[in-house]
Design a protein around this motif. Structure first.
Motif, PDB file in Angstrom:
ATOM      1  N   SER A  50      68.112   3.821  83.318  1.00  0.00           N
ATOM      2  CA  SER A  50      67.706   4.559  84.517  1.00  0.00           C
ATOM      3  C   SER A  50      66.362   4.057  85.000  1.00  0.00           C
ATOM      4  O   SER A  50      65.628   3.399  84.271  1.00  0.00           O
ATOM      5  CB  SER A  50      67.641   6.070  84.246  1.00  0.00           C
ATOM      6  OG  SER A  50      66.511   6.380  83.464  1.00  0.00           O
ATOM      7  N   THR A  51      66.059   4.400  86.235  1.00  0.00           N
ATOM      8  CA  THR A  51      64.771   4.042  86.824  1.00  0.00           C
ATOM      9  C   THR A  51      63.833   5.242  86.828  1.00  0.00           C
ATOM     10  O   THR A  51      62.821   5.232  87.515  1.00  0.00           O
ATOM     11  CB  THR A  51      64.974   3.534  88.272  1.00  0.00           C
ATOM     12  OG1 THR A  51      65.640   4.548  89.031  1.00  0.00           O
ATOM     13  CG2 THR A  51      65.781   2.253  88.296  1.00  0.00           C
ATOM     14  N   ARG A  52      64.134   6.291  86.075  1.00  0.00           N
ATOM     15  CA  ARG A  52      63.384   7.536  86.124  1.00  0.00           C
ATOM     16  C   ARG A  52      62.149   7.570  85.233  1.00  0.00           C
ATOM     17  O   ARG A  52      61.383   8.503  85.312  1.00  0.00           O
ATOM     18  CB  ARG A  52      64.289   8.697  85.752  1.00  0.00           C
ATOM     19  CG  ARG A  52      65.308   8.947  86.828  1.00  0.00           C
ATOM     20  CD  ARG A  52      66.063  10.217  86.550  1.00  0.00           C
ATOM     21  NE  ARG A  52      66.734  10.646  87.741  1.00  0.00           N
ATOM     22  CZ  ARG A  52      66.309  11.622  88.536  1.00  0.00           C
ATOM     23  NH1 ARG A  52      65.225  12.273  88.259  1.00  0.00           N
ATOM     24  NH2 ARG A  52      66.972  11.938  89.617  1.00  0.00           N
ATOM     25  N   GLY A  53      61.965   6.635  84.366  1.00  0.00           N
ATOM     26  CA  GLY A  53      60.838   6.690  83.441  1.00  0.00           C
ATOM     27  C   GLY A  53      59.565   6.104  84.011  1.00  0.00           C
ATOM     28  O   GLY A  53      59.576   5.307  84.932  1.00  0.00           O
ATOM     29  N   SER A  54      58.450   6.508  83.430  1.00  0.00           N
ATOM     30  CA  SER A  54      57.166   5.971  83.863  1.00  0.00           C
ATOM     31  C   SER A  54      56.840   4.671  83.125  1.00  0.00           C
ATOM     32  O   SER A  54      55.998   3.906  83.554  1.00  0.00           O
ATOM     33  CB  SER A  54      56.061   6.999  83.626  1.00  0.00           C
ATOM     34  OG  SER A  54      56.010   7.345  82.259  1.00  0.00           O
ATOM     35  N   LYS A  55      57.516   4.438  82.021  1.00  0.00           N
ATOM     36  CA  LYS A  55      57.261   3.249  81.206  1.00  0.00           C
ATOM     37  C   LYS A  55      58.601   2.573  80.915  1.00  0.00           C
ATOM     38  O   LYS A  55      59.548   3.222  80.480  1.00  0.00           O
ATOM     39  CB  LYS A  55      56.589   3.693  79.903  1.00  0.00           C
ATOM     40  CG  LYS A  55      56.224   2.601  78.970  1.00  0.00           C
ATOM     41  CD  LYS A  55      55.486   3.194  77.772  1.00  0.00           C
ATOM     42  CE  LYS A  55      55.695   2.330  76.558  1.00  0.00           C
ATOM     43  NZ  LYS A  55      55.104   2.902  75.368  1.00  0.00           N
ATOM     44  N   HIS A  56      58.694   1.272  81.150  1.00  0.00           N
ATOM     45  CA  HIS A  56      59.942   0.548  80.924  1.00  0.00           C
ATOM     46  C   HIS A  56      60.160   0.346  79.434  1.00  0.00           C
ATOM     47  O   HIS A  56      59.226   0.166  78.668  1.00  0.00           O
ATOM     48  CB  HIS A  56      59.919  -0.798  81.653  1.00  0.00           C
ATOM     49  CG  HIS A  56      59.771  -0.628  83.126  1.00  0.00           C
ATOM     50  ND1 HIS A  56      58.760  -1.202  83.829  1.00  0.00           N
ATOM     51  CD2 HIS A  56      60.483   0.095  84.012  1.00  0.00           C
ATOM     52  CE1 HIS A  56      58.862  -0.858  85.099  1.00  0.00           C
ATOM     53  NE2 HIS A  56      59.898  -0.065  85.238  1.00  0.00           N
ATOM     54  N   GLY A  57      61.421   0.387  79.033  1.00  0.00           N
ATOM     55  CA  GLY A  57      61.794   0.199  77.637  1.00  0.00           C
ATOM     56  C   GLY A  57      62.584   1.396  77.130  1.00  0.00           C
ATOM     57  O   GLY A  57      63.011   2.253  77.898  1.00  0.00           O
ATOM     58  N   ILE A  58      62.768   1.446  75.832  1.00  0.00           N
ATOM     59  CA  ILE A  58      63.575   2.502  75.229  1.00  0.00           C
ATOM     60  C   ILE A  58      62.903   3.856  75.407  1.00  0.00           C
ATOM     61  O   ILE A  58      61.739   4.035  75.072  1.00  0.00           O
ATOM     62  CB  ILE A  58      63.840   2.220  73.739  1.00  0.00           C
ATOM     63  CG1 ILE A  58      64.725   0.973  73.607  1.00  0.00           C
ATOM     64  CG2 ILE A  58      64.504   3.417  73.063  1.00  0.00           C
ATOM     65  CD1 ILE A  58      64.955   0.511  72.198  1.00  0.00           C
TER      66      ILE A  58
END
Length: 156
Positions: A50-58
């Motif tokens: 998803s694109t919902r996180g503030s930090k990319h990755g798991i």
């Protein structure tokens, strides 16, 4: 039977759909404007981006159960091991209604145990959808993914 779950945050959803579809040799089973999921049988995995996180990755890992009984077994196993557990009960996230609870490992990685009850047309049915800051957890509220809950242990 249980299915391993991984949810990761990505910057470019379409680019990642192309990559993971090629890697898995399968198209996603669900695609939304901010989310995609592959329900694979070999390996048996629920892989979501998803694109919902503030930090990319798991964002988090998990175990998805096919039955409420399997979910109850996982919960009982965690409680018997004296692990800190956050029970969300029936809740919504990632375009699904689920019964779930959360654990946090010693490194602070969130683990979700869940049984999917139904598909829903929105990412989350939270009262304040703007407060959803990561895949499945609202900003500091009792429901959602726990962060840095210590694991009870008598071990060194």
């Amino acid at each position: 039977m249980k299915r391993f779950h991984i949810h990761t945050h990505v910057e470019d959803l379409q680019k990642n759909i192309v990559f993971y579809s090629a890697m898995f040799g399968a198209e996603p089973t669900r695609v939304e404007s901010d989310y995609a999921k592959w329900m694979l049988d070999d390996p048996r995995i629920n892989f979501a981006i998803s694109t919902r996180g503030s930090k990319h990755g798991i964002d988090h890992l998990g175990i998805q159960t096919d039955t409420e009984e399997e979910l109850a077994e996982l919960k009982s196993q965690a409680e018997s091991a004296d692990l800190s557990l956050h029970d969300s009960g029936e809740t919504t996230c990632c375009y699904a209604r689920s019964d779930k609870h959360w654990l946090t490992d010693p490194q602070g990685i969130a683990w979700e145990h869940f049984h999917t009850l139904d598909s829903i047309p929105v990412f989350s049915e939270q009262e304040n959808a703007a407060a959803v800051t990561s895949a499945c957890c609202p900003a500091p509220k009792p429901q959602g993914k726990p962060l840095a809950i210590p694991v009870k242990s008598s071990c060194c």
